[in-house]
Design an enzyme around this catalytic site. Structure first.
Site, PDB file in Angstrom:
ATOM      1  N   ASN A  89       0.132   7.581   2.317  1.00 44.19           N
ATOM      2  CA  ASN A  89       0.642   6.778   3.436  1.00 44.19           C
ATOM      3  C   ASN A  89       2.075   7.133   3.811  1.00 44.19           C
ATOM      4  O   ASN A  89       2.702   6.419   4.600  1.00 44.19           O
ATOM      5  CB  ASN A  89       0.568   5.281   3.100  1.00 44.19           C
ATOM      6  CG  ASN A  89      -0.840   4.735   3.219  1.00 44.19           C
ATOM      7  OD1 ASN A  89      -1.715   5.381   3.815  1.00 44.19           O
ATOM      8  ND2 ASN A  89      -1.081   3.567   2.656  1.00 44.19           N
ATOM      9  N   ASP A 114       0.823  -1.215   0.000  1.00 45.57           N
ATOM     10  CA  ASP A 114       0.000   0.000   0.000  1.00 45.57           C
ATOM     11  C   ASP A 114       0.853   1.260   0.000  1.00 45.57           C
ATOM     12  O   ASP A 114       0.519   2.246   0.661  1.00 45.57           O
ATOM     13  CB  ASP A 114      -0.940   0.001   1.202  1.00 45.57           C
ATOM     14  CG  ASP A 114      -2.214   0.814   0.941  1.00 45.57           C
ATOM     15  OD1 ASP A 114      -2.498   1.104  -0.242  1.00 45.57           O
ATOM     16  OD2 ASP A 114      -2.922   1.146   1.909  1.00 45.57           O
ATOM     17  N   ASP A 174       0.718   3.090   7.962  1.00 47.52           N
ATOM     18  CA  ASP A 174      -0.438   2.241   7.653  1.00 47.52           C
ATOM     19  C   ASP A 174      -0.020   0.926   6.999  1.00 47.52           C
ATOM     20  O   ASP A 174      -0.100   0.749   5.787  1.00 47.52           O
ATOM     21  CB  ASP A 174      -1.430   2.984   6.754  1.00 47.52           C
ATOM     22  CG  ASP A 174      -2.798   2.306   6.762  1.00 47.52           C
ATOM     23  OD1 ASP A 174      -2.904   1.165   7.254  1.00 47.52           O
ATOM     24  OD2 ASP A 174      -3.767   2.899   6.262  1.00 47.52           O
ATOM     25  N   THR A 217      -4.256  -0.265  -3.506  1.00 45.47           N
ATOM     26  CA  THR A 217      -5.082   0.900  -3.840  1.00 45.47           C
ATOM     27  C   THR A 217      -5.084   1.089  -5.352  1.00 45.47           C
ATOM     28  O   THR A 217      -4.026   1.039  -5.992  1.00 45.47           O
ATOM     29  CB  THR A 217      -4.526   2.173  -3.168  1.00 45.47           C
ATOM     30  OG1 THR A 217      -4.524   1.987  -1.746  1.00 45.47           O
ATOM     31  CG2 THR A 217      -5.374   3.383  -3.511  1.00 45.47           C
ATOM     32  N   LYS A 248       1.925   4.640  -1.236  1.00 45.01           N
ATOM     33  CA  LYS A 248       1.325   5.756  -1.979  1.00 45.01           C
ATOM     34  C   LYS A 248       1.584   7.013  -1.160  1.00 45.01           C
ATOM     35  O   LYS A 248       1.807   6.939   0.056  1.00 45.01           O
ATOM     36  CB  LYS A 248      -0.179   5.548  -2.179  1.00 45.01           C
ATOM     37  CG  LYS A 248      -0.953   5.314  -0.884  1.00 45.01           C
ATOM     38  CD  LYS A 248      -2.425   5.000  -1.166  1.00 45.01           C
ATOM     39  CE  LYS A 248      -3.178   4.721   0.139  1.00 45.01           C
ATOM     40  NZ  LYS A 248      -4.608   4.407  -0.093  1.00 45.01           N
TER      41      LYS A 248
END
Length: 551
Positions: free
Chosen positions: A319, A314, A332, A351, A316
């Site tokens: 985060n 995840d 996260d 995502t 990105k």
């Protein structure tokens, strides 16, 4: 008419900012609390003393209090202190900027190793000393210094370590370990404004009452977790965070339970996330100096996860969070997963817009390379103010975005792209994992790409590189509290013995490395170790450890 929502937000922000300012041991209330604290007595350490001691690496290198007390012990023996001084000189050389001064330092280290026959170093072998005396080239000297470093470390792990375990310094370490193992509940913290929300609850700012240290607390609603079958995911995130120890990933400091929530207390990153900085501060996108700096730190974070057999899944800008100084950390880890026995993953997670082609393909498996694809997406977004396969605010279906990711080649239409930025994005965004930067071969290290030519990675990892941007300490980089939706109450969920066992497994209290860093950083370590400290109201009954006074 008074805007009550705006007033609530102003009050919440003011209290939060004031707490951040007074997080040092200077407030009268904090000083009063500290005067009631005392270390547990030696008799309370007997159970720990009977257990086998930690290995050298864990006790004297990883744990901050163990490292500090081992250094204090070594300082009492001249021969041991000599080895410490040599290792410190080696570290200074390793972290020095490239140039003539670094070469001179290397020469000095080799000269130190090649001691006169009448004054040999106790931590170096005669064979290595002879080699140092004969070294002529810089390559030879560098290689010999590395060998000398290994011998000095091996020396400290032998007799000095054994003597440390029999010393009062180790006794003091055990007292701190008992202190560390105290029960933790919501009474341990002062709670401030909500910073955001996740799938199972909200994230709020909290402050440890006895140290003043500020953290972010991720509160997972117990009923919501059970209703959505999220227990396994929550426990996995907690266990992964416990294993992680990197300046480029948020640290877990405490895990505890309240009546209604399971709580993860983690690093508070006051500077906001990179998505906020890309889209909400000035023109869309970031200056290239910031893009390179953040990408370098993100790369180090991903490499650390991969070294622990963990795939992030995840990555990105949303985060990636900034701290007070402008350094960034990955956050996260709810979707992170551990690779078991080298077997690839088949479950789709991530995502949209950042998922690699192999995640999107039917019946395909994947592994570490998906994180490098997401890195390419993130670098592209930091430069261009949009993701590679979707324009900013463009309405596009999940299926269309999937097809673009699978079939379209990345295009660079933004003026801010340098040739190095284009090249690293192309390599990270390769459609097949085997052609992707970071996974083309075992030794494929993204840090060696010329996009990072201005970054000295050893100095970056040591915290010696100055960030190109420092967040404004008077700004709250979070949504207004009125914009953060409240959760609806979960009804019809009852807990049984199995749930109680799960909650207890989750709520393990303080995490050693982060907790010990907090104790040293906030001055409590020095305060409770001070032999001249006046007796406080927490002392007096030697049969009690003083831990209860925290609560």
């Amino acid at each position: 008419m008074v805007d009550m929502g705006g007033l609530d937000n102003l009050i919440a922000n003011s209290a939060y900012l004031q707490a951040r300012k007074s997080s040092h041991a200077d407030s009268k209330q904090l000083q009063r609390r500290r005067r009631t604290l005392t270390l547990p007595g030696p008799q309370s350490c007997e159970q720990l003393r009977q257990a086998p001691p930690n290995d050298f690496h864990s006790l004297c290198e990883q744990q901050p209090i163990g490292r500090r007390l081992f250094r204090d012990f070594l300082a009492t023996v001249p021969a041991y202190q000599e080895a410490v001084g040599f290792l410190e000189e080696v570290q200074s050389w390793e972290l020095a900027e490239e140039g003539p001064a670094k070469g001179s330092t290397l020469q000095g280290l080799v000269t130190t190793c090649a001691a006169s026959p009448g004054h040999p170093h106790p931590f170096l072998s005669p064979a290595l000393v002879t080699k140092c005396q004969a070294a002529t080239t810089e390559e030879e000297r560098a290689s010999l210094v590395e060998l000398a470093k290994a011998e000095a470390m091996a020396f400290l792990q032998d007799q000095p370590f054994l003597e440390f375990l029999a010393s009062p310094f180790y006794d003091k370490f055990l007292q701190w370990k008992v202190f560390e193992m105290q029960p933790v509940s919501d009474k341990y913290f002062e709670e401030f404004r909500v910073l955001g929300k996740g799938g199972f609850g909200e994230v709020c700012a909290v402050q440890v009452k006895n140290t003043g240290k500020m953290y972010a607390c991720k509160k997972l609603d117990k009923k919501r977790l059970k209703k959505k079958n999220g227990e396994k995911m929550a426990l996995l995130e907690k266990e992964i965070l416990e294993r992680v120890s990197s300046p480029f990933i948020v640290s877990l400091a405490y895990a505890f339970e309240s009546k209604s929530h399971l709580c993860l207390v983690m690093s508070l990153m006051n500077g906001g996330d990179l998505k906020f900085h890309i889209y909400s501060v000035g023109e869309q996108g970031l200056d290239m100096s910031r893009v390179v700096f953040y990408s370098a730190q993100m790369t180090c974070g991903v490499l650390h996860l991969h070294s622990l057999s963990i795939v992030y899944r995840d990555l990105k800008p949303e985060n990636v969070l900034l701290d007070d100084l402008g350094n960034c950390r990955l956050s996260d880890l709810g979707l992170a997963v551990e690779i078991q026995d080298g077997k690839p993953i088949t479950q789709r997670a991530g995502t949209n817009g950042y998922m690699a082609p192999e995640i999107l393909m039917e019946k395909a498996s994947y592994s570490y390379p998906v994180d490098w694809f997401a890195m390419g997406c993130s670098i592209y977004e930091m430069v261009a103010g949009q993701t590679p396969f979707k324009d900013y605010k463009e309405k596009v279906s999940k299926e269309d975005l999937k097809q673009r990711t699978l079939k379209e080649e990345v295009r660079f239409q933004h003026d801010n792209f340098t040739e190095e930025a284009k090249d690293i994005c192309r390599l990270f965004l390769a459609k097949t994992p085997e052609q992707r930067l970071g996974s083309r071969e075992k030794s494929d290290d993204p840090r060696k790409h010329h996009f990072f030519k201005t970054i000295n990675f050893p100095r970056l990892e040591a915290g010696l590189v100055e960030p190109p941007f420092v967040p404004d300490p008077s700004v709250v980089y979070a949504k207004d509290i009125g914009e953060i939706e409240d959760f609806s109450e979960v009804r019809g969920v009852e807990f049984d013995d199995k749930d109680t066992q799960f909650f207890q497994r989750f709520a393990t209290g303080a995490v050693p490395i982060a907790w010990q860093e907090e104790i040293i950083e906030t001055g409590l370590f020095a305060e409770l170790n001070d032999p001249n400290r006046p007796a406080g109201c927490g002392e007096g009954n030697s049969s009690k450890s003083g831990i209860c006074l925290l609560l």
